[in-house]
Design a protein around this motif. Structure first.
Motif, PDB file in Angstrom:
ATOM      1  N   VAL A   1      71.120  91.368 125.329  1.00 13.83           N
ATOM      2  CA  VAL A   1      70.175  92.345 125.880  1.00 13.83           C
ATOM      3  C   VAL A   1      70.361  93.712 125.219  1.00 13.83           C
ATOM      4  O   VAL A   1      69.394  94.388 124.852  1.00 13.83           O
ATOM      5  N   LEU A   2      71.609  94.130 125.039  1.00 10.46           N
ATOM      6  CA  LEU A   2      71.875  95.459 124.481  1.00 10.46           C
ATOM      7  C   LEU A   2      71.635  95.526 122.975  1.00 10.46           C
ATOM      8  O   LEU A   2      71.694  96.604 122.396  1.00 10.46           O
ATOM      9  N   LYS A   3      71.358  94.375 122.342  1.00 12.29           N
ATOM     10  CA  LYS A   3      70.996  94.389 120.923  1.00 12.29           C
ATOM     11  C   LYS A   3      69.494  94.570 120.724  1.00 12.29           C
ATOM     12  O   LYS A   3      69.047  94.821 119.602  1.00 12.29           O
ATOM     13  N   SER A   4      68.709  94.439 121.790  1.00 10.02           N
ATOM     14  CA  SER A   4      67.256  94.617 121.666  1.00 10.02           C
ATOM     15  C   SER A   4      66.932  96.096 121.510  1.00 10.02           C
ATOM     16  O   SER A   4      67.760  96.966 121.806  1.00 10.02           O
ATOM     17  N   ASP A   5      65.728  96.403 121.053  1.00  9.75           N
ATOM     18  CA  ASP A   5      65.376  97.801 120.775  1.00  9.75           C
ATOM     19  C   ASP A   5      64.459  98.415 121.832  1.00  9.75           C
ATOM     20  O   ASP A   5      63.926  99.496 121.624  1.00  9.75           O
ATOM     21  N   TYR A   6      64.276  97.720 122.960  1.00  5.16           N
ATOM     22  CA  TYR A   6      63.458  98.281 124.041  1.00  5.16           C
ATOM     23  C   TYR A   6      63.950  97.703 125.357  1.00  5.16           C
ATOM     24  O   TYR A   6      63.815  96.508 125.606  1.00  5.16           O
ATOM     25  N   ILE A   7      64.542  98.555 126.196  1.00  8.18           N
ATOM     26  CA  ILE A   7      65.081  98.105 127.477  1.00  8.18           C
ATOM     27  C   ILE A   7      64.569  98.990 128.604  1.00  8.18           C
ATOM     28  O   ILE A   7      64.150 100.125 128.386  1.00  8.18           O
TER      29      ILE A   7
ATOM     30  N   ARG B   1      67.081  95.517 131.536  1.00  6.22           N
ATOM     31  CA  ARG B   1      66.119  94.451 131.217  1.00  6.22           C
ATOM     32  C   ARG B   1      65.626  94.602 129.793  1.00  6.22           C
ATOM     33  O   ARG B   1      65.158  95.680 129.400  1.00  6.22           O
ATOM     34  N   SER B   2      65.747  93.534 129.000  1.00  5.85           N
ATOM     35  CA  SER B   2      65.164  93.499 127.659  1.00  5.85           C
ATOM     36  C   SER B   2      63.704  93.087 127.790  1.00  5.85           C
ATOM     37  O   SER B   2      63.406  91.946 128.173  1.00  5.85           O
TER      38      SER B   2
ATOM     39  N   ASP C   1      62.408  90.290 125.113  1.00  5.74           N
ATOM     40  CA  ASP C   1      63.050  88.979 125.272  1.00  5.74           C
ATOM     41  C   ASP C   1      62.932  88.448 126.696  1.00  5.74           C
ATOM     42  O   ASP C   1      63.278  87.285 126.953  1.00  5.74           O
TER      43      ASP C   1
ATOM     44  N   TYR D   1      73.986 101.695 122.164  1.00  5.69           N
ATOM     45  CA  TYR D   1      72.592 101.240 122.158  1.00  5.69           C
ATOM     46  C   TYR D   1      71.713 102.135 121.281  1.00  5.69           C
ATOM     47  O   TYR D   1      71.858 103.363 121.284  1.00  5.69           O
TER      48      TYR D   1
END
Length: 558
Positions: free
Chosen positions: A277-283, A309-310, A313, A337
């Motif tokens: 989750v923390l590798k995504s670019d929008y949370i 929340r990602s 994904d 992040y």
């Protein structure tokens, strides 16, 4: 003559003495009166201060009462429709709007109105009863007409199917491993004689891999207990009572031990989810309360779970750090992040306005909620604000109905929504001095204006959402669950709850049956935890779904 003069002198002396006495009495009374007036004035000032304080308290309580009445007896929807839709227009008086800005705003509103007029009306489909699934067992009940005669000829039948239910069945999985003795013969040749030696070896199949060693709890039972508590919000003590009715007696300490062991099994999988989750670019980030027992004070205290929340994904995880809501928790959580972070107006997130590589986004639903709460206080101003926010949401609806991709959606926002937001920001500036200071409308205006930069950034990328509603939906099971089990026994229990809410939240987001998923994962997780060549991410619900047939996803109670 002398006697007469003497009488006059005596009279004068008596009159003068009487005058002096009256003067002294008057002076004394004046002095007493002045003191009383000063006392009365002081008391009057005290009463005015008390009255002002009481009026302020009455206003606060009146606002709270109005909010509670709306919360419990009013509509929960935040959608707003003005009394007269034909009068929804911008009041340009006092606004510093440039001519070209005014043209852009009018063009945007005109296009939205034309789109609504051109849009075909939706056909309301009649509800049709769906047939019951074919795989369900049928118990056939045949009813003959009363007074049946031998000469009647059967010409058909009418079939009505009624869905019934029996409590789930608990069963015993009996593993029988057959033992074999393998006899081996060894011959030794000597010059004098021969010796024959027989030996035997025991052969037995190894035990199947069980989730909890030295425990008689199978994967399906563990899955059922955890799903019932964290998906259907049924506390363990109620489940124990239900099993007791089936003749199965389980001590609470045993069930709690199973739960702790299950949490330890899933901890590494939870850490892998957090990493993804923390590798995504929008949370999206939010927090919610959870009562936790303080052993020192021997009572429950308010603690907090953080939710991340990602968006792209559709994955979610909950984070617990000693129950703290302090800024240091989110700073440590998101220290590495990079990307967009969407939050509400909680001050702890403001630090990310200065962090390089992080774009902070706001939530329009929270701003809209503030204006909805101020309708009773300032109907005119609140209705205007809600109408402008409704236009912004109308642009999103237009993009969704036209099935625009992210690039087209961003372009539509820039062309239609951005001019409306600019005018709304200037209206807030001009209207704020007119609002009742300290009232709900004043607070709504200040809240929205202070966060307007975050609120307006969503137009930069078509992927960005208008609000945090999906994140709040992910938190809702936590809010429902704590009404059932009331509190967590300690910090460790709260951390275990975070693990379960995270993984079951991903099941719900990916439309995966949590019973099937938990049963399968408990059957295989020990192997994954001991073999580092296997990637735990394969067991996460969204990846598990790709390699398994999982249907009949149950609807949760929230």
């Amino acid at each position: 003559m002398s006697d007469s003069a003497t009488d006059k002198d005596k009279l004068i002396q008596a009159l003068l003495q009487e005058r002096d006495e009256l003067f002294q009495e008057n002076y004394r009374l004046r002095k007493i009166d002045n003191g009383a007036l000063d006392t009365l004035e002081a008391k009057a000032q005290e009463l005015e201060a008390v009255l002002a304080k009481k009026e302020q308290q009455i206003k606060k309580l009146t606002d709270q009462l109005a909010w509670f009445r709306h919360k419990f007896f009013g509509s929960s929807s935040e959608k707003h429709i003005a009394a007269d839709p034909d009068q929804r227009k911008i009041d340009w008086e006092g606004l510093e709007v440039l001519p070209e800005e005014k043209v852009a705003i009018e063009d945007a509103e005109k296009e939205l109105i034309e789109y609504e007029r051109r849009k075909p009306a939706k056909d309301k489909k009649k509800a049709v009863r769906q047939p019951l699934p074919e795989h369900l067992r049928r118990e056939v009940e045949i009813i003959e007409p009363e007074g049946k005669q031998a000469h009647w000829v059967r010409i058909g039948e009418e079939v009505t199917e009624i869905l019934e239910y029996k409590p789930g069945e608990a069963y015993v999985r009996q593993v029988r491993r057959i033992k074999y003795a393998e006899k081996q013969t060894t011959e030794e040749n000597n010059s004098d004689n021969e010796q024959v030696e027989e030996t035997s070896a025991i052969r037995i199949a190894p035990m199947p891999l069980l989730p909890l060693p030295r425990s008689n709890a199978g994967p399906s039972l563990l899955a059922e207990l955890i799903m019932n508590k964290y998906f259907y919000h049924l506390p363990f003590h109620r489940q124990i009572s239900i099993l007791k009715m089936e003749g199965i007696r389980l001590p609470a300490s045993t069930v709690n031990g199973w739960f702790q062991g299950s949490s330890d099994l899933l901890r590494a999988l939870y850490a892998r989810l957090k990493e993804i989750v923390l590798k995504s670019d929008y949370i999206q980030v939010d927090e919610s309360t959870i009562p936790v027992i303080n052993n020192k004070k021997h009572k429950a205290q308010k603690a907090y779970l953080w939710m991340v929340r990602s968006v792209m994904d559709n994955l979610v995880f909950f984070h617990y750090d000693k129950g703290s809501r302090a800024q240091k928790v989110v700073v440590d959580l998101l220290k590495n992040y990079q990307g967009a972070v969407q939050t509400d107006g909680y001050q702890a997130y403001s630090i990310y306005e200065q962090k390089k590589g992080v774009l902070l986004l706001g939530c329009w639903a929270h701003a809209r909620r503030k204006f909805s709460e101020s309708l009773a206080e300032d109907k005119t101003g609140a209705e205007y604000a809600l109408a402008q926010i409704a236009k912004i949401y109308q642009v999103e609806q237009m993009a969704t109905e036209q099935e625009m991709d992210y690039g087209q959606r961003a372009e539509l926002r820039k062309r239609l929504a951005y001019p409306i937001m600019r005018a709304f920001e200037k209206w807030i500036e001009s209207y704020y001095p007119k609002a009742l200071q300290g009232g709900k409308m004043s607070k709504a205006l200040a809240y929205t204006y202070n966060l307007f930069l975050r609120l307006s950034r969503y137009h930069l990328d078509g992927r960005y959402m208008l609000d945090n509603n999906l994140a709040e939906n992910a938190i809702r099971p936590l809010a429902v669950g704590r009404k059932g089990y009331l509190f967590c026994g300690n910090h460790d229990a709260a951390e275990n709850a975070a693990i379960m809410y995270s993984l079951l939240g991903c099941c719900k987001a990916s439309d995966v049956n949590p019973r099937e998923w938990l049963t399968d994962v408990f059957s295989r997780i020990a192997l994954y935890n001991s073999n580092y060549d296997l990637d735990l991410a394969d067991l996460l619900p969204h990846n598990w779904k790709k390699s398994n047939d999982c249907q009949n996803f149950p609807e949760s109670s929230n």
